[in-house]
Design a protein around this motif. Structure first.
Motif, PDB file in Angstrom:
ATOM      1  N   ASP A  48       0.399  -1.252   0.027  1.00 23.46           N
ATOM      2  CA  ASP A  48       0.106   0.051  -0.099  1.00 23.46           C
ATOM      3  C   ASP A  48       0.874   1.358   0.074  1.00 23.46           C
ATOM      4  O   ASP A  48       0.338   2.480  -0.203  1.00 23.46           O
ATOM      5  N   MET A 130      -1.076  -1.399  -4.621  1.00 24.73           N
ATOM      6  CA  MET A 130      -2.252  -1.888  -4.080  1.00 24.73           C
ATOM      7  C   MET A 130      -3.096  -2.679  -5.091  1.00 24.73           C
ATOM      8  O   MET A 130      -3.599  -3.937  -4.733  1.00 24.73           O
ATOM      9  N   GLN A 131      -3.361  -2.378  -6.358  1.00 26.97           N
ATOM     10  CA  GLN A 131      -3.879  -3.054  -7.233  1.00 26.97           C
ATOM     11  C   GLN A 131      -3.345  -3.726  -8.390  1.00 26.97           C
ATOM     12  O   GLN A 131      -3.846  -4.214  -9.161  1.00 26.97           O
ATOM     13  N   ASN A 132      -1.743  -3.718  -8.114  1.00 29.39           N
ATOM     14  CA  ASN A 132      -1.201  -4.658  -8.927  1.00 29.39           C
ATOM     15  C   ASN A 132      -0.969  -6.007  -8.156  1.00 29.39           C
ATOM     16  O   ASN A 132       0.034  -6.433  -7.900  1.00 29.39           O
ATOM     17  N   PHE A 133      -2.153  -6.645  -8.034  1.00 29.39           N
ATOM     18  CA  PHE A 133      -2.090  -8.045  -7.332  1.00 29.39           C
ATOM     19  C   PHE A 133      -1.201  -9.154  -7.735  1.00 29.39           C
ATOM     20  O   PHE A 133      -0.892  -9.852  -7.151  1.00 29.39           O
ATOM     21  N   HIS A 134      -0.865  -8.977  -8.871  1.00 26.66           N
ATOM     22  CA  HIS A 134       0.006  -9.948  -9.542  1.00 26.66           C
ATOM     23  C   HIS A 134       1.448  -9.612  -8.986  1.00 26.66           C
ATOM     24  O   HIS A 134       2.543 -10.598  -9.062  1.00 26.66           O
ATOM     25  N   ARG A 137       3.689 -10.506  -3.249  1.00 28.70           N
ATOM     26  CA  ARG A 137       4.083 -11.758  -3.037  1.00 28.70           C
ATOM     27  C   ARG A 137       4.539 -12.102  -1.657  1.00 28.70           C
ATOM     28  O   ARG A 137       4.351 -11.490  -0.844  1.00 28.70           O
ATOM     29  N   LYS A 140       2.652 -10.753   1.511  1.00 28.44           N
ATOM     30  CA  LYS A 140       1.779  -9.770   1.023  1.00 28.44           C
ATOM     31  C   LYS A 140       1.445  -8.531   1.948  1.00 28.44           C
ATOM     32  O   LYS A 140       0.583  -8.255   2.351  1.00 28.44           O
ATOM     33  N   LYS A 142       0.797  -5.255   3.633  1.00 27.46           N
ATOM     34  CA  LYS A 142       0.240  -4.098   3.276  1.00 27.46           C
ATOM     35  C   LYS A 142       0.948  -2.691   3.611  1.00 27.46           C
ATOM     36  O   LYS A 142       1.207  -1.922   3.118  1.00 27.46           O
ATOM     37  N   ASP A 214      -3.529  -8.533   5.276  1.00 24.06           N
ATOM     38  CA  ASP A 214      -5.085  -8.257   5.041  1.00 24.06           C
ATOM     39  C   ASP A 214      -5.877  -9.489   5.730  1.00 24.06           C
ATOM     40  O   ASP A 214      -6.950  -9.055   6.504  1.00 24.06           O
ATOM     41  N   THR A 218      -3.881 -15.059   4.524  1.00 24.66           N
ATOM     42  CA  THR A 218      -2.676 -14.771   3.911  1.00 24.66           C
ATOM     43  C   THR A 218      -1.373 -14.921   4.782  1.00 24.66           C
ATOM     44  O   THR A 218      -0.242 -15.084   4.500  1.00 24.66           O
ATOM     45  N   ASP A 221      -0.542 -18.413   4.410  1.00 28.18           N
ATOM     46  CA  ASP A 221       0.120 -18.886   2.943  1.00 28.18           C
ATOM     47  C   ASP A 221       1.433 -18.164   3.014  1.00 28.18           C
ATOM     48  O   ASP A 221       2.457 -18.640   2.413  1.00 28.18           O
ATOM     49  N   HIS A 225       5.084 -20.296   2.047  1.00 29.59           N
ATOM     50  CA  HIS A 225       5.727 -19.669   1.068  1.00 29.59           C
ATOM     51  C   HIS A 225       7.082 -19.792   1.883  1.00 29.59           C
ATOM     52  O   HIS A 225       8.119 -20.032   1.135  1.00 29.59           O
TER      53      HIS A 225
END
Lengths: 320, 320, 320, 320
Positions: A48, A130-134, A137, A140, A142, A214, A218, A221, A225
């Protein structure tokens, strides 16, 4: 009470002994985003973030806390803070614009408990992802959420941060039966549980930096990872919910032992009649609402802190 | 190899010392659904269940495993199984229709390792609550998944279940360096990781029953729910991912110490060329993929098992 | 009823008009793993897969279904299936080992409703990426789950798959008031809701391939990922829960319009007394348990299917 | 710019035509907690709430917005606000302590766009149910987040709230090509995306109240819960992610048509150099980041608002 408009804990600067190992952990492991770097330092930000960095890693001989940084709402407040700190006779220096890459001028002090703390207003802007979700990593992350400090004299520290700097208390822990005393406090400027937690302990030592995620899934996850790229031994404290703060967490440690809390789930604390939540130290659900105790390393190990003028690491002493 | 069509582990029957305390744990805590009960026994089922029970609790003087039950595809197979068991000279008896409430006739044996095991085909049908989401409570258990047994002679147990009863192996663990030997095995009839796990240990003892939950977040919610109604001390092993089985788990214990695994995340195991996954006992990510070790109680404590004829609890002995 | 041991739907082969665009969608978008490729075809697999492929994309002039493939438990069953299909006088050919890369010999037919269907047993093994979490990307697809076919004569199709090939029914939908008739059926070999769904419609047309995802949150993450790399227009039907099957879903379409269902949440269907769940076509929660209707494109558009011998696309006709 | 310390949107009061039906929807459906009620009104709160109510439902002949309420940091600010509003010649009245049950005195106005708005500081305290997880039901709403209003003159509304009341803008939407104009704005006092959203539309009409949920999975669970007790037709807009605000949402409507957004996932907006995010009205990912359009009812239907003095519903007019 003073009323400097400190917005929030904004970034943390850590000394690490191997910048490449640290980069791998924070970038490949936790998924933080590199804004800038050279062979001595690395500036990282979270998803963010609209500014240059929320974490600085600096190559050093020993791991330690370099400084914590709070952001204020205007340059004018820095001068007022200087006035306060000079009156308090605290070690102090101005960090010129650009001395910390991407950042405007800053006022750096050693706080009364020995912590290196910086106040600043300006920082270079970057486009948030924020909205480049790809590009999200690892953990994640924020944004940065809070710093957790082990202090020798928590009564003094509590009084100083609340009365001089306008921090408010969301939760606190007391110990002792005959004569109760403060053991820990969660203080905030932004309307969350905390920007700054302090625990009565051998100090000054830096315990961890909390980053906002978030949701709990996550965070799980993130464990998968980290474990799949060889950082399973860096997951120090298994996922759980804190009694204090009510947040869901996992704690991980970087190759130097710096501790990061992956954190989610706090609540709004700025209503005018908010009454801090009181915990007793021996409440079985205080540390972990689900009953599990933290491992010994989590309770015992923390990082030394650096002096802002001499660069020396401060001696640690038992709590008063 | 025989080819009895054993469908899956279908239910477990546990002896408990206080039926009301047990009811509170499984119904109010874990959210299981009561199908029937009287003052001596309680029949529970899970959300997806279309039959009378997947867990039976029986009032007894001491906690123990009463029996494990496998479902077969037809009544005809029970006679074939009887033939096998008689040839093996195993303790055996027929349980008449209705002796276990809601269930058709069943064949009950003491397996070669001493476990009380039942085979049956028919059970009263009930309407599944799958889409009655407002009735899903606590751990939101969907169905029973597996039983985990501590056996003295795992080589014998492995051979018997795979060669005589047609179980297949999905994963296994070996110990020892000079001379490797089997330490644990995950065996299945339904095409998942397991219906039956067996570990070489002091035995015969029953370690836990695994129940299927839809996802990891629901397991975390279950911890919150249990902890908020006073069962925080019953959460024995914090949430994590198993190396073996790759499942996400948390382990909880009922008031008598019977252990339940809330479990999610396994994989399809019925392709004809599936090769069992091999783990070494000292692999740091075997027990928990994220590196955390189980607590001592999880490694050391388990339940005695009852004899199907005498009702006595079997003596436990070190592994062979 | 015959009793061929068909294990499950194993892979799907699709004709696409631009292999590079398709690769980007399935690999960068959905996160599928490339096992092998050349300039005419691309072999993809999912995270749990221990074999060469679960999806084949072939360069073609027009998009269509090339074939669906079921795996059987042994080579011997292929000969038995051939006998059946010859007796049924179905279009049939043997696909030699290696003709489909990585696969042993296969028997390919046009089923009575016109669908190109393959049966095979052997396929090259690969190491599953199950615990290489750092390589799980996009939709984090674990495995193929089912195929959904639009058939002209559902009564014939239902009878053929259940009576000749041993499929079982988990759920079905009926239409009509005065005289009720079958409108759709969910058929399975593996003990889930389905390997093969069939709907009475203009046919033969292929509606979608369903892939298994671990949980609903991961499906939402997949939407974020797809939307952030420009595939927002490919998300055809918003996330929801199906009444039929009880699964949580989202539907996406590849650059040619091939439809993929990201799917999670079914239940165990192999108990001997399982009774199929009956839905009425006009039940307001049938299509989406939450009440939302699918968009017109979802209801109206589907792919032609290819003839296994001529390579021609089959004419589509109204339902009988 | 004035600098009244308005803390946040604190509660909403809605007129409903059947209090019992509304109670069922909000308590049994959404899981809100009843603090107090009589036959004319119902005071509800959310899980984190430490005060008497965040939603008031009042029995009335027609459904409408009764008022929105903002909390200020001290009683003293109410007098300053009165001064402002008198200067602006806005309809105004003091609500005495207790007139709205559980609440101290309040200043109620009709804002320049016609919305009934209240300012207050004091409210009875209650114990939050934050860690009583067994009492979290339905949508597990944590707290109120924002109000969404349809205004005729957005330029005036934007100017008034930002310049007179110190709201800040996090995101905004513009329409038009030759001559661009403001179409919508997200304004906040607390450091989130919004306390108040305004859209240029036929007005004054009230579009929805947004409530904060911890995570997307919980919102999906809420849909399952609502649908399983018969509220599937009340789920108006399927789950998705907003482009604007980046939040994950679902929209539901109560029996009178009052719209509730179940909302999660915004970001920190109080850094001094925050620059509002600009959206163009025709951006395909603005309304839903995943590309889906809202249904017609969501775009077209909204509630009338009541006059604070006459009690009449205000006429609605096209946007200026």
């Amino acid at each position: 009470m003073s009323d400097f408009n400190i917005i929030r804990l904004h970034h943390v600067s850590l000394n690490v002994t191997d910048l490449e190992k640290a980069r791998h952990f924070y970038v490949e492991g936790l998924g933080m985003i590199e804004t800038a770097s050279d062979d001595k330092q690395l500036f990282l930000r979270a998803i963010d973030d609209a500014n240059h960095h929320c974490l600085v890693l600096r190559q050093a001989d020993q791991p330690s806390l370099h400084h914590l940084a709070y952001r204020v709402s205007s340059e004018a407040e820095l001068a007022q803070l200087e006035e306060l700190f000079l009156a308090e006779k605290l070690p102090l220096r101005w960090v010129e614009k650009g001395e910390e890459q991407g950042q405007g001028r800053a006022l750096r002090i050693q706080d009364p408990q020995g912590f290196p703390v910086e106040f600043f207003c300006e920082m270079d802007r970057v486009k948030p992802l924020m909205q480049n979700f790809h590009l999200h990593r690892g953990a994640k992350i924020k944004r940065i959420d809070h710093a957790n400090c082990l202090v020798r004299d928590i009564d003094q520290a509590y009084q100083w941060y609340t009365e001089k700097l306008g921090f408010r208390c969301s939760e606190y822990t007391v110990s002792g039966e005959a004569k109760e005393r403060l053991w820990a406090a969660w203080l905030h400027r932004k309307p969350s549980v905390h920007d700054l937690a302090m625990i009565r302990e051998i100090g000054p030592r830096y315990h961890h930096t909390g980053f906002w995620i978030d949701d709990a899934k996550t965070i799980l996850d993130a464990c998968d990872h980290l474990a799949s790229i060889g950082y399973h031994q860096n997951i120090e404290r298994a996922p759980g919910r804190h009694g204090t703060s009510n947040a869901f967490f996992v704690y991980v440690r970087d190759p130097d032992g710096h501790r990061t809390e992956l954190y989610t789930g706090d609540y709004f604390t700025n209503d005018p009649d908010w009454e801090p939540i009181r915990w007793e130290l021996n409440h079985p659900q205080r540390a972990t609402f689900w009953g599990t105790l933290p491992p010994a390393s989590w309770r015992e190990e923390a990082m030394p802190v650096q002096h802002i003028l001499s660069g020396e690491l401060l001696d640690v002493q038992p709590p008063v």
